[in-house]
Design a protein around this motif. Structure first.
Motif, PDB file in Angstrom:
ATOM      1  N   GLY A 112      -8.166 -53.124  42.328  1.00  0.00           N
ATOM      2  CA  GLY A 112      -7.339 -53.144  41.736  1.00  0.00           C
ATOM      3  C   GLY A 112      -5.942 -53.576  41.740  1.00  0.00           C
ATOM      4  O   GLY A 112      -5.058 -53.009  41.620  1.00  0.00           O
ATOM      5  N   GLY A 113      -5.678 -54.023  43.649  1.00  0.00           N
ATOM      6  CA  GLY A 113      -4.284 -54.022  43.969  1.00  0.00           C
ATOM      7  C   GLY A 113      -3.942 -53.191  44.877  1.00  0.00           C
ATOM      8  O   GLY A 113      -4.513 -51.744  44.893  1.00  0.00           O
ATOM      9  N   PRO A 114      -2.128 -53.326  45.387  1.00  0.00           N
ATOM     10  CA  PRO A 114      -2.166 -52.272  46.923  1.00  0.00           C
ATOM     11  C   PRO A 114      -0.980 -51.018  46.173  1.00  0.00           C
ATOM     12  O   PRO A 114      -1.709 -50.272  46.343  1.00  0.00           O
ATOM     13  N   ALA A 116      -2.250 -49.514  42.816  1.00  0.00           N
ATOM     14  CA  ALA A 116      -3.248 -49.233  42.590  1.00  0.00           C
ATOM     15  C   ALA A 116      -4.078 -48.666  43.477  1.00  0.00           C
ATOM     16  O   ALA A 116      -4.677 -46.763  43.476  1.00  0.00           O
ATOM     17  N   ALA A 117      -4.193 -49.080  44.748  1.00  0.00           N
ATOM     18  CA  ALA A 117      -5.194 -48.666  45.974  1.00  0.00           C
ATOM     19  C   ALA A 117      -4.361 -48.023  46.346  1.00  0.00           C
ATOM     20  O   ALA A 117      -5.291 -46.262  46.899  1.00  0.00           O
ATOM     21  N   ALA A 118      -3.258 -47.107  46.323  1.00  0.00           N
ATOM     22  CA  ALA A 118      -2.334 -46.382  46.894  1.00  0.00           C
ATOM     23  C   ALA A 118      -2.606 -45.093  46.262  1.00  0.00           C
ATOM     24  O   ALA A 118      -2.609 -43.998  46.856  1.00  0.00           O
ATOM     25  N   ARG A 119      -2.470 -45.305  45.703  1.00  0.00           N
ATOM     26  CA  ARG A 119      -2.447 -44.635  44.427  1.00  0.00           C
ATOM     27  C   ARG A 119      -3.858 -43.695  44.157  1.00  0.00           C
ATOM     28  O   ARG A 119      -3.867 -42.433  44.059  1.00  0.00           O
ATOM     29  N   ASP A 120      -4.413 -44.307  44.037  1.00  0.00           N
ATOM     30  CA  ASP A 120      -6.069 -43.033  44.232  1.00  0.00           C
ATOM     31  C   ASP A 120      -6.228 -42.949  45.132  1.00  0.00           C
ATOM     32  O   ASP A 120      -6.837 -41.221  45.667  1.00  0.00           O
ATOM     33  N   ALA A 121      -5.482 -43.187  46.572  1.00  0.00           N
ATOM     34  CA  ALA A 121      -5.486 -42.647  47.261  1.00  0.00           C
ATOM     35  C   ALA A 121      -5.144 -41.610  47.765  1.00  0.00           C
ATOM     36  O   ALA A 121      -5.095 -40.524  48.329  1.00  0.00           O
ATOM     37  N   ARG A 122      -3.851 -41.778  47.696  1.00  0.00           N
ATOM     38  CA  ARG A 122      -2.653 -40.286  47.490  1.00  0.00           C
ATOM     39  C   ARG A 122      -3.947 -39.407  46.828  1.00  0.00           C
ATOM     40  O   ARG A 122      -2.970 -38.044  46.930  1.00  0.00           O
ATOM     41  N   TYR A 123      -3.941 -39.181  45.715  1.00  0.00           N
ATOM     42  CA  TYR A 123      -4.934 -38.651  44.847  1.00  0.00           C
ATOM     43  C   TYR A 123      -6.261 -38.156  45.256  1.00  0.00           C
ATOM     44  O   TYR A 123      -6.214 -36.501  44.881  1.00  0.00           O
ATOM     45  N   ALA A 124      -6.889 -38.451  45.615  1.00  0.00           N
ATOM     46  CA  ALA A 124      -7.560 -38.479  46.632  1.00  0.00           C
ATOM     47  C   ALA A 124      -7.457 -37.416  47.609  1.00  0.00           C
ATOM     48  O   ALA A 124      -8.411 -35.513  48.081  1.00  0.00           O
ATOM     49  N   ALA A 125      -6.304 -37.488  47.870  1.00  0.00           N
ATOM     50  CA  ALA A 125      -6.551 -36.451  50.013  1.00  0.00           C
ATOM     51  C   ALA A 125      -5.781 -35.603  49.311  1.00  0.00           C
ATOM     52  O   ALA A 125      -5.460 -34.645  49.426  1.00  0.00           O
ATOM     53  N   LEU A 126      -4.843 -35.776  47.521  1.00  0.00           N
ATOM     54  CA  LEU A 126      -3.264 -34.358  47.324  1.00  0.00           C
ATOM     55  C   LEU A 126      -5.220 -33.205  46.515  1.00  0.00           C
ATOM     56  O   LEU A 126      -4.646 -32.035  46.491  1.00  0.00           O
ATOM     57  N   ASP A 127      -6.101 -33.713  45.866  1.00  0.00           N
ATOM     58  CA  ASP A 127      -7.049 -33.057  45.271  1.00  0.00           C
ATOM     59  C   ASP A 127      -8.170 -32.481  46.308  1.00  0.00           C
ATOM     60  O   ASP A 127      -8.263 -30.731  46.142  1.00  0.00           O
ATOM     61  N   GLU A 128      -8.395 -32.618  47.799  1.00  0.00           N
ATOM     62  CA  GLU A 128      -8.915 -32.583  48.927  1.00  0.00           C
ATOM     63  C   GLU A 128      -7.976 -31.267  49.611  1.00  0.00           C
ATOM     64  O   GLU A 128      -8.416 -30.146  49.733  1.00  0.00           O
ATOM     65  N   PRO A 212      10.213 -56.828  45.844  1.00  0.00           N
ATOM     66  CA  PRO A 212       9.372 -57.622  44.813  1.00  0.00           C
ATOM     67  C   PRO A 212       8.290 -57.967  44.108  1.00  0.00           C
ATOM     68  O   PRO A 212       7.413 -58.426  43.570  1.00  0.00           O
ATOM     69  N   ALA A 213       6.981 -57.741  46.556  1.00  0.00           N
ATOM     70  CA  ALA A 213       5.892 -58.026  45.641  1.00  0.00           C
ATOM     71  C   ALA A 213       5.203 -57.028  45.052  1.00  0.00           C
ATOM     72  O   ALA A 213       4.218 -57.063  44.461  1.00  0.00           O
ATOM     73  N   TYR A 214       6.433 -55.970  44.388  1.00  0.00           N
ATOM     74  CA  TYR A 214       5.423 -54.904  43.834  1.00  0.00           C
ATOM     75  C   TYR A 214       5.791 -54.986  42.135  1.00  0.00           C
ATOM     76  O   TYR A 214       6.938 -55.253  41.974  1.00  0.00           O
ATOM     77  N   THR A 215       4.712 -55.343  41.408  1.00  0.00           N
ATOM     78  CA  THR A 215       5.473 -54.884  40.043  1.00  0.00           C
ATOM     79  C   THR A 215       6.305 -53.768  39.931  1.00  0.00           C
ATOM     80  O   THR A 215       6.712 -53.911  39.302  1.00  0.00           O
ATOM     81  N   ARG A 216       5.692 -52.391  39.888  1.00  0.00           N
ATOM     82  CA  ARG A 216       6.787 -51.875  39.637  1.00  0.00           C
ATOM     83  C   ARG A 216       8.514 -51.673  39.858  1.00  0.00           C
ATOM     84  O   ARG A 216       9.237 -51.510  39.159  1.00  0.00           O
ATOM     85  N   SER A 217       8.181 -52.842  41.370  1.00  0.00           N
ATOM     86  CA  SER A 217       9.342 -52.619  42.409  1.00  0.00           C
ATOM     87  C   SER A 217      10.233 -53.191  41.248  1.00  0.00           C
ATOM     88  O   SER A 217      11.681 -53.293  40.944  1.00  0.00           O
TER      89      SER A 217
END
Length: 343
Positions: A112-114, A116-128, A212-217
């Motif tokens: 899903g891109g850097p 989305a991947a970071a977000r997924d990993a972050r939420y998985a860690a917070l859930d755990e 600037p490599a990141y869309t949100r940035s």
């Protein structure tokens, strides 16, 4: 003399959310000697201004309401020295008298891109962490500015009204058991930064936020300023207001679709194309999306274009074949029925 207006604003926002968390909990009797039964609320803290302001407000407000306050920082491992940064954030949260406090290291994938991947990993860690520590809620520091950026990103994707509704004040879970709470969606980023400054809270500015490599940035530093230059001040507030209005509309349409779904199935539970065709398009597409997700298609990988293709089996039937969807799900029209299943 009361606190600085910025500090007062963030504390009020957190106090309201904590009251809401308590109202959503079933009554429990706490043991005053051990704290057993005392609800635990965590703050997800990156060390940035938004989350440090949130951590400070939680540490101040929680004890007054009989709530234990703790914190978690996630080490994504994406930058040299990220483990040292995480350790420093733990030290700062501990200094605020949050307990328990911990750092969780994650491995970020590529799907899903850097971002989305970071977000997924972050939420998985917070859930755990929330499951392991028994937390009743996790507070996130997303601000009104973050909400405006999310709305614009959704607009650019063309994903429909649900995408325009941005981030919810409550998410993760169902009914009254939402895990994630976002107290700052009506507070701008500058207020959070000001609250840190007047409290002498050290903050860490993530270099990814200006990369600037990141869309949100790019949107934050180029897109939104350009919009404000062209349209005048107030764009962020208008976009945040659009998110709330869109969410109200999307919630109403989702409820309509949930009620309508039973009426468009035959006695064997199969979707009838003629009855689907009679539904308003916005409701029909929601019924289709619910059916596709129920068949095993991951909701996060299912986009508007997928549902539009399935919808054409109803509204533009020309004898076309099966539609391939994420999660190895197939949608096919057979004898006036819409068959959706994993292939």
């Amino acid at each position: 003399m009361g606190p600085h207006p910025a500090v007062a604003a963030i504390r009020l926002a957190v106090r309201r959310v904590l009251h809401d968390v308590l109202n959503d909990l079933a009554p429990t009797a706490a043991d005053p000697r051990t704290g057993a039964g005392t609800p635990l609320v965590l703050v997800a803290c990156s060390g940035g201004a938004d989350s440090m302001a949130l951590a400070s407000a939680l540490a101040f407000e929680a004890p007054k309401l009989g709530i234990r306050a703790g914190g978690v920082t996630v080490d994504h491992g994406l930058q040299p020295g990220s483990d040292l940064r995480a350790a420093e954030v733990v030290t700062r949260m501990t200094a605020l008298r949050l307990d328990p406090v911990e750092s969780v290291a994650v491995r970020v994938g590529r799907e899903g891109g850097p971002e989305a991947a970071a977000r997924d990993a972050r939420y998985a860690a917070l859930d755990e962490a929330a499951d392991r520590l028994g937390a009743v809620a996790v507070l996130l520091g997303h601000t009104r500015d973050d909400q405006a950026e999310t709305v614009l990103l959704g607009l650019a994707r063309g994903s429909g009204i649900r995408s325009l509704s941005g981030m919810a004040e409550k998410s993760g879970g169902t009914g009254r058991s939402h895990r994630y709470r976002r107290p700052f969606l009506q507070i701008d980023r500058q207020t959070a930064r000001k609250a840190c400054m007047v409290q002498s809270l050290a903050v860490w500015d993530d270099p990814h936020n200006i990369d600037p490599a990141y869309t949100r940035s790019r949107l934050r530093h180029e897109g939104l300023p350009a919009l404000e230059k062209a349209l005048g001040k107030g764009v962020v507030e208008a976009l945040a207001r659009t998110a709330q209005l869109s969410r109200d509309d999307a919630d109403a349409l989702d409820a309509w679709a949930a009620d309508a779904e039973a009426g468009v199935r035959d006695e064997d539970g199969r979707l009838e194309c003629a009855k689907l065709y009679a539904l308003p398009p916005a409701v029909r597409r929601r019924v289709l999306r619910r059916a596709v997700v129920a068949a095993g298609s991951p909701a996060g990988s299912l986009f508007a274009r997928h549902i539009e293709e399935v919808d054409r089996l109803i509204t533009g039937w020309r004898g076309q074949g099966a539609i391939n969807l994420p999660g190895r799900v197939e949608a096919q029209r057979q004898g006036g029925r819409l068959v959706i299943r994993q292939g």
